[in-house]
Design a protein around this motif. Structure first.
Motif, PDB file in Angstrom:
ATOM      1  N   VAL A   1     -48.729  24.274  -6.053  1.00  9.67           N
ATOM      2  CA  VAL A   1     -49.901  23.485  -6.412  1.00  9.67           C
ATOM      3  C   VAL A   1     -50.750  23.377  -5.154  1.00  9.67           C
ATOM      4  N   LYS A   2     -52.056  23.609  -5.303  1.00  5.10           N
ATOM      5  CA  LYS A   2     -52.954  23.526  -4.138  1.00  5.10           C
ATOM      6  C   LYS A   2     -54.053  22.513  -4.412  1.00  5.10           C
ATOM      7  N   ILE A   3     -54.378  21.726  -3.404  1.00  5.37           N
ATOM      8  CA  ILE A   3     -55.478  20.758  -3.493  1.00  5.37           C
ATOM      9  C   ILE A   3     -56.618  21.285  -2.623  1.00  5.37           C
ATOM     10  N   TRP A   4     -57.796  21.403  -3.220  1.00  7.01           N
ATOM     11  CA  TRP A   4     -58.973  21.913  -2.513  1.00  7.01           C
ATOM     12  C   TRP A   4     -59.994  20.785  -2.356  1.00  7.01           C
ATOM     13  N   ASP A   5     -60.601  20.730  -1.174  1.00  5.41           N
ATOM     14  CA  ASP A   5     -61.757  19.851  -0.974  1.00  5.41           C
ATOM     15  C   ASP A   5     -62.985  20.677  -1.380  1.00  5.41           C
ATOM     16  N   LEU A   6     -63.847  20.113  -2.224  1.00  6.29           N
ATOM     17  CA  LEU A   6     -64.993  20.891  -2.716  1.00  6.29           C
ATOM     18  C   LEU A   6     -65.931  21.312  -1.589  1.00  6.29           C
ATOM     19  N   ASN A   7     -65.785  20.669  -0.433  1.00 12.22           N
ATOM     20  CA  ASN A   7     -66.652  21.022   0.699  1.00 12.22           C
ATOM     21  C   ASN A   7     -66.052  22.113   1.582  1.00 12.22           C
ATOM     22  N   MET A   8     -64.846  22.576   1.258  1.00 13.61           N
ATOM     23  CA  MET A   8     -64.213  23.602   2.104  1.00 13.61           C
ATOM     24  C   MET A   8     -63.652  24.718   1.227  1.00 13.61           C
ATOM     25  N   GLU A   9     -64.230  25.905   1.379  1.00 12.22           N
ATOM     26  CA  GLU A   9     -63.884  26.996   0.457  1.00 12.22           C
ATOM     27  C   GLU A   9     -62.793  27.929   0.971  1.00 12.22           C
ATOM     28  N   ASN A  10     -62.589  27.980   2.286  1.00 11.22           N
ATOM     29  CA  ASN A  10     -61.767  29.074   2.825  1.00 11.22           C
ATOM     30  C   ASN A  10     -60.264  28.843   2.678  1.00 11.22           C
ATOM     31  N   ARG A  11     -59.832  27.591   2.511  1.00 12.81           N
ATOM     32  CA  ARG A  11     -58.398  27.352   2.279  1.00 12.81           C
ATOM     33  C   ARG A  11     -58.197  25.967   1.682  1.00 12.81           C
ATOM     34  N   PRO A  12     -57.068  25.750   0.989  1.00  9.16           N
ATOM     35  CA  PRO A  12     -56.811  24.425   0.423  1.00  9.16           C
ATOM     36  C   PRO A  12     -56.476  23.423   1.523  1.00  9.16           C
ATOM     37  N   VAL A  13     -56.728  22.146   1.266  1.00  7.61           N
ATOM     38  CA  VAL A  13     -56.391  21.125   2.272  1.00  7.61           C
ATOM     39  C   VAL A  13     -54.911  20.736   2.166  1.00  7.61           C
ATOM     40  N   GLU A  14     -54.318  20.957   1.003  1.00  5.19           N
ATOM     41  CA  GLU A  14     -52.893  20.664   0.829  1.00  5.19           C
ATOM     42  C   GLU A  14     -52.283  21.739  -0.059  1.00  5.19           C
ATOM     43  N   THR A  15     -51.054  22.138   0.275  1.00  5.31           N
ATOM     44  CA  THR A  15     -50.303  23.083  -0.567  1.00  5.31           C
ATOM     45  C   THR A  15     -48.906  22.527  -0.779  1.00  5.31           C
ATOM     46  N   TYR A  16     -48.468  22.472  -2.020  1.00  5.56           N
ATOM     47  CA  TYR A  16     -47.138  21.955  -2.341  1.00  5.56           C
ATOM     48  C   TYR A  16     -46.345  23.039  -3.063  1.00  5.56           C
ATOM     49  N   GLN A  17     -45.154  23.330  -2.528  1.00  8.31           N
ATOM     50  CA  GLN A  17     -44.291  24.330  -3.171  1.00  8.31           C
ATOM     51  C   GLN A  17     -43.560  23.680  -4.333  1.00  8.31           C
ATOM     52  N   VAL A  18     -43.717  24.241  -5.530  1.00  6.67           N
ATOM     53  CA  VAL A  18     -43.104  23.642  -6.726  1.00  6.67           C
ATOM     54  C   VAL A  18     -41.657  24.105  -6.875  1.00  6.67           C
ATOM     55  N   HIS A  19     -41.445  25.408  -6.826  1.00  6.44           N
ATOM     56  CA  HIS A  19     -40.076  25.948  -6.905  1.00  6.44           C
ATOM     57  C   HIS A  19     -39.998  27.221  -6.068  1.00  6.44           C
ATOM     58  N   GLU A  20     -40.081  27.033  -4.751  1.00  6.57           N
ATOM     59  CA  GLU A  20     -40.059  28.159  -3.806  1.00  6.57           C
ATOM     60  C   GLU A  20     -38.757  28.952  -3.929  1.00  6.57           C
ATOM     61  N   TYR A  21     -37.692  28.270  -4.376  1.00  7.68           N
ATOM     62  CA  TYR A  21     -36.388  28.941  -4.504  1.00  7.68           C
ATOM     63  C   TYR A  21     -36.415  30.069  -5.534  1.00  7.68           C
ATOM     64  N   LEU A  22     -37.484  30.157  -6.332  1.00  6.50           N
ATOM     65  CA  LEU A  22     -37.573  31.238  -7.333  1.00  6.50           C
ATOM     66  C   LEU A  22     -38.166  32.517  -6.741  1.00  6.50           C
ATOM     67  N   ARG A  23     -38.650  32.452  -5.505  1.00  2.00           N
ATOM     68  CA  ARG A  23     -39.287  33.650  -4.921  1.00  2.00           C
ATOM     69  C   ARG A  23     -38.324  34.832  -4.901  1.00  2.00           C
ATOM     70  N   SER A  24     -37.045  34.556  -4.673  1.00  5.93           N
ATOM     71  CA  SER A  24     -36.059  35.651  -4.633  1.00  5.93           C
ATOM     72  C   SER A  24     -35.662  36.110  -6.045  1.00  5.93           C
ATOM     73  N   LYS A  25     -36.092  35.365  -7.070  1.00  2.53           N
ATOM     74  CA  LYS A  25     -35.700  35.685  -8.452  1.00  2.53           C
ATOM     75  C   LYS A  25     -36.848  36.318  -9.239  1.00  2.53           C
ATOM     76  N   LEU A  26     -37.951  36.678  -8.577  1.00  2.00           N
ATOM     77  CA  LEU A  26     -39.140  37.128  -9.304  1.00  2.00           C
ATOM     78  C   LEU A  26     -38.883  38.365 -10.157  1.00  2.00           C
ATOM     79  N   CYS A  27     -37.959  39.203  -9.710  1.00  2.84           N
ATOM     80  CA  CYS A  27     -37.682  40.438 -10.462  1.00  2.84           C
ATOM     81  C   CYS A  27     -37.114  40.100 -11.843  1.00  2.84           C
ATOM     82  N   SER A  28     -36.113  39.214 -11.891  1.00  2.00           N
ATOM     83  CA  SER A  28     -35.542  38.869 -13.200  1.00  2.00           C
ATOM     84  C   SER A  28     -36.517  38.013 -14.010  1.00  2.00           C
ATOM     85  N   LEU A  29     -37.350  37.218 -13.341  1.00  2.00           N
ATOM     86  CA  LEU A  29     -38.351  36.420 -14.066  1.00  2.00           C
ATOM     87  C   LEU A  29     -39.430  37.324 -14.668  1.00  2.00           C
TER      88      LEU A  29
END
Length: 447
Positions: free
Chosen positions: A308-336
């Motif tokens: 989940v990313k939170i963006w400030d409408l005044n800043m386009e180049n990157r989000p002001v906050e990033t929250y990993q929801v289920h990073e542990y699934l990155r290694s499971k992307l093939c089966s997903l």
């Protein structure tokens, strides 16, 4: 976990669960959208069978001050029926894709519901009196012979049991070639937008036979198609501003004052990809499944497959906050990818004060992120702790290595149990979470 009130820690409790207990779930009963109205008194759900069920919060019990009003069924109606497009030989399913409430202006409530092709404006009204004593009609509704009427009566209203009626006031059809994924009501409360894969249309709530096309990203040659629109929403305060997200992970903010056709965006929000995370699945998991403005209108939140990313409408180049929801699934992307879960579209929502965000995950888990304390929590919607006021225990997932006693291994997660749709009461710490065919309602512990 902070809630609508601010930075104090909140203990979430089970309040209610709606829906059948059976393990054998009928496809038509799967919940496809959840939405509180502006006051939070009503909660609407739509399902794959084209039905809308509205729950109403009971008035608070004055004797038991700790018990807040429960939600009970207020009205159920069939919003959409399955149809067939004879020109394209396509079935149009009745599944409700989105519900949006209009602010209440009189005794009745209004909501928009949409399936893949047709948007309907529904009026939900109450009747607790009925007229009696007609001159030309019997009490059972049959007409009398006017020649038999010898006296005139004045009809009167008599009390009757409360009836809640849902009637379609407007039907907005035939404006989308592709499947509608979003509807959003403008802050002028007179117009709304509807978005499909390639176009966004602007409607007036009173006019059903025409809409204005405000975004069209369809290429002249469909073989050159590289991205589709995944979600769109109007700004909560500024009636000329809206955003739409794409399958490439970008969000475009458009201003309707600039041109009639908003193909040229005013701002483009995009985060450069981290080269170390580049993989075959990068493009799929960067697709944005939901975009929501904060109530204040200063920020917007986007949900992609892993974060989940939170963006400030005044800043386009990157989000002001990033929250990993289920990073542990990155290694499971093939089966997903193989079981198609990688294409699941998770939604996200803000709490009433924009201090906490919530989104769903697998195994009937849902996540909350406190923007002030930067703390996060994983909770589970389960019938195992379904006694009222039972405090939910935080859950932890073990990605690899030795598993602690209370942790759950990634390999034992159930990917068929997923929470795609969540909603947060606009004023209180009450949340609604949809798991397949059940609707769970949780609230903060009131001492």
């Amino acid at each position: 976990m902070a809630g609508a009130g601010g930075g104090n820690d909140i203990q979430w409790c089970f309040s209610q669960v709606k829906g059948a207990v059976d393990d054998d779930v009928a496809e038509a009963d799967i919940i496809s959208t959840v939405e509180f109205n502006y006051s939070g008194e009503l909660l609407a759900t739509g399902d794959k069978g084209g039905r809308v069920v509205i729950f109403q919060q009971e008035q608070e019990n004055k004797i038991q001050s700790h018990s807040r009003g429960e939600y009970n069924v207020y009205s159920t109606f069939q919003s959409h029926e399955p149809e067939f497009d004879y020109l394209k030989s396509l079935e149009i399913e009745e599944k409700i894709n989105k519900i949006r409430w209009l602010p209440q202006k009189n005794a009745a409530q209004f909501l928009l519901s949409t399936n893949d092709k047709t948007i309907k404006l529904w009026k939900i009204s109450e009747r607790d009196k009925r007229p009696e004593g007609y001159n030309l009609k019997e009490e059972d509704g049959r007409y009398r012979d006017p020649t038999t009427v010898t006296t005139l009566r004045v009809p009167v209203f008599r009390p009757m049991d409360l009836m809640v009626e849902a009637s379609p006031r407007r039907i907005f059809a035939n404006a989308h070639t592709y499947h509608i994924n979003s509807i959003s009501i403008n802050s002028d409360y007179e117009t709304y937008l509807s978005a499909d894969d390639l176009r966004i249309n602007l409607w007036h709530l009173e006019i059903t036979d025409r809409s204005f096309n405000i975004v069209d990203i369809k290429p002249a040659n469909m073989e050159e198609l590289t991205e589709v629109i995944t979600a769109a929403e109007f700004h909560p305060n500024s009636c000329n501003t809206f955003v739409y997200s794409s399958s490439k992970g970008t969000i475009r903010l458009c201003d309707m004052r600039a041109a009639a056709l908003c193909d040229r965006h005013s701002k483009l929000f995009e985060e450069p990809e981290d080269p170390s995370n580049r993989s075959f699945f990068s493009e799929i998991i960067s697709s944005i499944s939901d975009v929501k403005f904060s109530h204040s209108g200063r920020y917007m939140m986007t949900r992609d497959y892993l974060s989940v990313k939170i963006w400030d409408l005044n800043m386009e180049n990157r989000p002001v906050e990033t929250y990993q929801v289920h990073e542990y699934l990155r290694s499971k992307l093939c089966s997903l990818y193989e079981n198609d879960c990688i294409f699941d579209k998770f939604e996200c929502c803000w709490n009433g004060s924009d201090s906490v965000v919530m989104t769903g995950s697998y195994n009937n888990f849902f996540r909350m992120f406190d923007r002030n304390t930067k703390r996060d929590i994983t909770l589970e919607a389960s019938r195992e702790n379904n006694k009222p006021r039972t405090v939910l225990k935080p859950r932890k997932v073990c990605a690899s290595g030795k598993r602690k006693k209370d942790e759950i291994s990634v390999d034992s997660l159930d990917f068929n149990k997923k929470i795609l749709h969540t909603a947060w009461h606009p004023k209180e710490n009450i949340i609604a979470v949809a798991t397949t065919n059940n609707l769970y309602i949780f609230q903060d512990k009131v001492n």
